[in-house]
Design a protein around this motif. Sequence first.
Motif, mmCIF file in Angstrom:
data_model
loop_
_atom_site.group_PDB
_atom_site.id
_atom_site.type_symbol
_atom_site.label_atom_id
_atom_site.label_comp_id
_atom_site.label_asym_id
_atom_site.label_seq_id
_atom_site.Cartn_x
_atom_site.Cartn_y
_atom_site.Cartn_z
ATOM 1 N N ALA A 32 34.319 4.297 50.028
ATOM 2 C CA ALA A 32 34.675 5.642 49.550
ATOM 3 C C ALA A 32 33.404 6.386 49.188
ATOM 4 N N THR A 33 33.397 7.674 49.463
ATOM 5 C CA THR A 33 32.322 8.492 48.916
ATOM 6 C C THR A 33 32.773 9.025 47.565
ATOM 7 N N THR A 34 31.784 9.414 46.777
ATOM 8 C CA THR A 34 32.092 9.828 45.410
ATOM 9 C C THR A 34 31.530 11.218 45.109
ATOM 10 N N GLY A 35 31.257 11.982 46.152
ATOM 11 C CA GLY A 35 30.818 13.368 45.962
ATOM 12 C C GLY A 35 29.386 13.505 45.506
ATOM 13 N N GLY A 36 28.596 12.463 45.683
ATOM 14 C CA GLY A 36 27.185 12.558 45.330
ATOM 15 C C GLY A 36 26.882 12.221 43.885
ATOM 16 N N LYS A 37 27.887 11.783 43.144
ATOM 17 C CA LYS A 37 27.683 11.326 41.763
ATOM 18 C C LYS A 37 28.302 9.931 41.639
ATOM 19 N N PRO A 38 27.740 9.069 40.830
ATOM 20 C CA PRO A 38 28.359 7.751 40.640
ATOM 21 C C PRO A 38 29.782 7.900 40.095
ATOM 22 N N PHE A 39 30.672 7.028 40.540
ATOM 23 C CA PHE A 39 32.054 7.084 40.070
ATOM 24 C C PHE A 39 32.104 6.633 38.611
ATOM 25 N N ASP A 40 32.616 7.484 37.777
ATOM 26 C CA ASP A 40 32.649 7.222 36.329
ATOM 27 C C ASP A 40 34.107 7.329 35.873
ATOM 28 N N PHE A 60 32.007 19.371 45.314
ATOM 29 C CA PHE A 60 32.267 20.432 44.343
ATOM 30 C C PHE A 60 32.834 19.852 43.038
ATOM 31 N N PHE A 61 33.836 19.002 43.155
ATOM 32 C CA PHE A 61 34.463 18.458 41.936
ATOM 33 C C PHE A 61 33.551 17.432 41.246
ATOM 34 N N ALA A 62 32.800 16.657 42.056
ATOM 35 C CA ALA A 62 31.914 15.660 41.441
ATOM 36 C C ALA A 62 30.864 16.321 40.560
ATOM 37 N N PHE A 63 30.446 17.512 40.959
ATOM 38 C CA PHE A 63 29.414 18.202 40.175
ATOM 39 C C PHE A 63 30.025 19.088 39.090
ATOM 40 N N ARG A 64 31.318 18.923 38.875
ATOM 41 C CA ARG A 64 31.974 19.628 37.768
ATOM 42 C C ARG A 64 32.715 18.657 36.873
ATOM 43 N N ASN A 65 32.071 17.500 36.752
ATOM 44 C CA ASN A 65 32.458 16.514 35.743
ATOM 45 C C ASN A 65 33.749 15.761 36.057
ATOM 46 N N TYR A 66 34.085 15.663 37.308
ATOM 47 C CA TYR A 66 35.197 14.802 37.702
ATOM 48 C C TYR A 66 34.653 13.535 38.363
ATOM 49 N N ALA A 97 26.495 30.524 43.826
ATOM 50 C CA ALA A 97 25.066 30.305 44.100
ATOM 51 C C ALA A 97 24.707 28.835 43.974
ATOM 52 N N SER A 98 25.136 28.218 42.881
ATOM 53 C CA SER A 98 24.765 26.811 42.692
ATOM 54 C C SER A 98 25.446 25.927 43.735
ATOM 55 N N SER A 99 26.655 26.317 44.145
ATOM 56 C CA SER A 99 27.372 25.532 45.163
ATOM 57 C C SER A 99 26.630 25.537 46.492
ATOM 58 N N ILE A 100 26.106 26.701 46.865
ATOM 59 C CA ILE A 100 25.372 26.787 48.132
ATOM 60 C C ILE A 100 24.101 25.959 48.059
ATOM 61 N N PHE A 101 23.374 26.090 46.962
ATOM 62 C CA PHE A 101 22.133 25.335 46.830
ATOM 63 C C PHE A 101 22.384 23.834 46.790
ATOM 64 N N ASN A 102 23.533 23.430 46.299
ATOM 65 C CA ASN A 102 23.842 22.007 46.145
ATOM 66 C C ASN A 102 24.607 21.441 47.342
ATOM 67 N N LEU A 103 24.669 22.204 48.444
ATOM 68 C CA LEU A 103 25.355 21.777 49.664
ATOM 69 C C LEU A 103 26.832 21.458 49.433
ATOM 70 N N GLU A 104 27.441 22.133 48.448
ATOM 71 C CA GLU A 104 28.867 21.935 48.217
ATOM 72 C C GLU A 104 29.708 22.825 49.115
ATOM 73 N N ARG A 105 29.123 23.848 49.649
ATOM 74 C CA ARG A 105 29.854 24.791 50.477
ATOM 75 C C ARG A 105 28.893 25.430 51.485
ATOM 76 N N GLY A 106 29.462 25.994 52.539
ATOM 77 C CA GLY A 106 28.641 26.731 53.468
ATOM 78 C C GLY A 106 28.246 28.067 52.864
ATOM 79 N N GLY A 107 27.275 28.709 53.499
ATOM 80 C CA GLY A 107 26.845 30.007 52.985
ATOM 81 C C GLY A 107 25.354 30.177 53.180
ATOM 82 N N HIS A 108 24.870 31.334 52.804
ATOM 83 C CA HIS A 108 23.464 31.664 53.045
ATOM 84 C C HIS A 108 22.775 32.002 51.726
#
Lengths: 269, 432
Positions: A12-20, A45-51, B43-54
Amino acid sequence: MYFDVGGKQVFATTGGKPFDNSKPTVIFLHGSGLDHTFWGLHSRFFAFRNYAVLVPDLPGHTNSEGPALTSIEAMGDWLNDVIEALDANDVSLVAHSQGCLVALEFASRYPDRLRSVSFIASGLATPVNDVLLNAAENDPEAAIAMMLGWGFGSAGHLHQGPIPGNSMVAGGRKVMRGNVPDALATDLKACNNYKNGVGAAEMVSGPIQVIVAGKDRMAPGKATTELIEHLSDPDVTVIARSGHMVPQEVPDQCRALLKAFIFSNNPAT
Amino acid sequence: MSRFLNFDTLSLHAGQVVDPEYGARAAPIYQTTSYVFPDTDTASSIFNLERGGHAYSRITNPTVGVLEQRIAALEGGSAAICTSSGMAATFCGITAILEQGDHIVASTQMYGGNISLMKNTLPRFGITTTFVDPTDTDGFRKAVQDNTKLIYGELIGNPGLDILDLEAIAKIGADHHIPVMIDATFNTPYLCRCFDYGANMTVHSVTKWMGGHGVAIGGAIVDGGNFDWGATDKYPTITEPYAPFTGINLWDEFGPSAFATRIRAEAMRDFGPSMSPMNAFLLLQGIETLSLRMDKHLSNTMDLLDYLSNHDQVSWVNHPSLPSHTSHELARKYLPKGAGSIVSFGVKGGREAGKAFIENVELASHLANVGDAKTLIIHPATTTHSRIDADALVAAGITEDMVRLSVGLEDVADIKADFENGFRAAKRITKK
């Protein structure tokens, strides 16, 4: 990451953050013949928002040890085993296509584990025609072409993906080529044989979200309407211009809907 | 829309979302360095490769993005990245996966810039290359070392025009778990889609036939998405955490486009070889007519091959479509529509006769380019390949009397009439 479930290695991938597992969990379930990469524009997206994020490959798919599971019910039980193995808590399930059938089974049988369920592009059942079933076993390239041809809407066929330079259709083809013939054929048979959708849907409780693709040819309007009718007070949104592959075709809209729903029903601190 | 679109349709439409504000039918030229973010989260999502965009046009640009997605679609690749030139594309592709101490196996018959990069420049950074005759397929296998991380070649070799046995080379790569990168400039995806034969990446100078009008320099690298980077630990730049992006594991998160994502995240940011939006627009106009132009290039080429083969001032003619060419059968296999529009030939009388020919044609332009709509000629030994040493010149199949011809789209009768002037001048030299 790899972990053991019933003596088999699961990836499984964990969104770029360790699974906590002290955090609320979001689990993403992929559809037939696909894998974790399907959710790349959502998991991070969710991993970097504390999930705590978990995007497993179903058994026998890409990096997870096989064999593929032969019934939707078995996949539901396997998901419960995954959650137990990781001691995951406060789970929000996000499922697409076949993953929605797995989510239905799991949610109906293990309601205490869930904080919310999001169904994307699904019906109560997924009958598969004989031509596709046969192709999945005997002519995998043809099966892949059918699924991607029907699965993607105009944005996919016109290579208008949301990530600059990327082709959604070609990416999907590469992933599916790694999961044929066994995993794809087994998945499609499992979908075709699944008959417990009505009963399962009526057992699902808690916050439910349904995201409908307006141009879905894999889970057409009638099937989706039946799902909605048998769920308890779902939050329904139709994305008019999307084909079946909603999370990839319209990721920004899809992510915004998931964000609003999960942040509200399963907030992370 | 439920069926896959065909080549000509993709050439016109792939990658473009019609401008939602004004409805512009052509892809707009987004001549901007940067982009206003709607909010900090986006902005942070684009920089962090969470989404497409410029975020910044060195990394991505909407006009360039249309071209990238169009090329990916035409090639059947999972992703493409456009660069300032074809050489930039090659460099970005190599540096995405190779590092000090690594090794390349490459064809001897390549554009002089490719040879110079691998023979002179990359060794300064600890990357070495073993060159192999493209007709010696087994030589590629024998040249593989423990530290080999890339097999590289041109499908149609420049300028000898030998054809790589791509399936066999790809099998060597697969057997040793080494990706195969093909410079597909001379074939374009219209003549051969290299991924169908097992190549893992292609690079293009889109300056040439893809753009086709000689008005813009550009390159592209296409990720076939068909290499299993995770099967070994040989490719840590793809499979290990990448610190500058919060330790992202590109293989885990991007799968079939992991290689392209590495180039986007690293090379475009750290090296900065970006394509300008204006050039992307110009190149898009060319790609819209790629198949039409290639068909005309090919028909003119076949006509000129017949003319040159029967001309008493021509000592030899080289093109894979000729049964006498050593790669003729491979050309029939990999390039059934035609083996491109580059022809090399010898003018009787050697170097001075060749010089007289080049200086006395008028329609055909004497310059260092190929793949223009206009007919081009050059003397490789004194120009494009002049900086490589004598041994490499021989290995590349270049002779003193060789004229390289890039067949254009003019009326072929006019090209022949122009050549007659050249041959008359060459004949006068021979008689002296």
